[in-house]
Enzyme design. Structure first.
Site, PDB file in Angstrom:
ATOM      1  N   GLU A   1       0.379  -1.107   0.092  1.00 48.06           N
ATOM      2  CA  GLU A   1       0.394   0.266   0.475  1.00 48.06           C
ATOM      3  C   GLU A   1       1.147   1.196   0.043  1.00 48.06           C
ATOM      4  OE1 GLU A   1      -3.090   0.456   3.433  1.00 48.06           O
ATOM      5  OE2 GLU A   1      -3.969  -1.470   2.257  1.00 48.06           O
TER       6      GLU A   1
ATOM      7  N   ASP B   1      -5.321   9.847   9.472  1.00 45.96           N
ATOM      8  CA  ASP B   1      -4.580   8.736  10.005  1.00 45.96           C
ATOM      9  C   ASP B   1      -3.305   9.817  11.472  1.00 45.96           C
ATOM     10  OD1 ASP B   1      -4.116   7.117   7.911  1.00 45.96           O
ATOM     11  OD2 ASP B   1      -3.702   9.395   6.303  1.00 45.96           O
TER      12      ASP B   1
END
Length: 265
Positions: free
Chosen positions: A49, A60
């Site tokens: 990824e 995040d």
């Protein structure tokens, strides 16, 4: 059959679990991204990824936020990310690459232009954090038409209705966010994951990967015991941050190798 599907099928035949590491493209330096990708594969990664840097990465935690900030400061855009994939493909035609990021850079490029460019670059799948499945039927159909997998997130709060919607349009695999919070959070609940995976599989036919909060070999192995794939991101970036100058690729490869050994044991 896509590279992602081929990878999961091959692992299933060998009774192995899929290891999916995440790095942010352009971090710690743009010229290191491709070598880091190869280091991940050398360490035992099955799928990579590759994060697309974004200025407001809502899902995040601070570690990946720092990585995005460092990459953006060096001017790394979506077009650069696609170029990294092209360079990676010159030496590796087998390892699937999934772009993970947010809608804004894709919308800025133009969705169809992005899909065509991603296909031409050698991308295999795309996970857009802020593309809800209810609004993504056309996107997923266009991705499929070009041989790309549209990957979606599920969470502990996902209803059966939401899981069913994802199951209808997802391909490649689905990414189950193992906890309520952002990437890199602690307090992984293995029992909770084990309870959720059967609910997901009632509606989703593709493999289920689990990420957020996986930090070491022990937690990776525990998660792999109840899922098809393990996704690790924040800890890898921390390994790079803590590595001596010029040793980021070595640190990443060594860390991933340890996770691979644990999954295969």
């Amino acid at each position: 059959m896509s590279r992602i599907q081929n990878t999961f099928s091959a692992l299933a035949r060998e009774e192995k679990k899929c290891l999916i590491p995440f790095i942010t493209a352009g971090d710690p330096a743009p010229e290191l991204t491709v070598s880091l990708m190869h280091a991940l594969v050398a360490g035992g990664a099955d799928i990579i990824e590759l994060g697309v840097p974004f200025s407001d990465p809502m899902a995040d935690g601070p570690v990946i936020q720092r990585a995005s900030e460092r990459a953006l400061e060096k001017g790394v855009s979506l077009r650069y990310v696609l170029q990294f994939v092209r360079e990676f493909r010159a030496a590796d035609q087998n390892t699937p690459v999934v772009l993970m990021g947010y809608a804004n850079p894709i919308e800025h490029m133009g969705v169809e232009n992005f899909i065509l460019s991603a296909k031409e670059s050698g991308v295999d799948g795309v996970l857009v954090v802020d593309y809800p499945p209810e609004e993504c039927e056309a996107f997923a159909a266009s991705m499929k038409a070009h041989g790309l997998d549209a990957i979606f997130l599920l969470a502990p709060t996902s209803s059966d209705e939401r899981i069913e919607k994802v199951g209808k349009i997802a391909s490649g695999y689905v990414y189950y966010v193992s906890l309520k919070g952002v990437t890199g959070s602690a307090n992984l609940d293995i029992d909770g994951i084990a309870a959720m995976i059967p609910r997901i599989r009632n509606h989703v036919s593709v493999p289920v990967g689990v990420g957020f909060g996986i930090r070491d070999a022990a937690t990776a192995k525990a998660v792999a015991s109840v899922s098809d794939a393990v996704v690790i991101g924040s800890r890898i970036i921390q390994e790079m941050e803590n590595a001596p100058p010029g040793k980021a690729a070595d640190a990443v490869q060594a860390f991933i190798s340890g996770i691979r050994t644990a999954l295969d044991s």
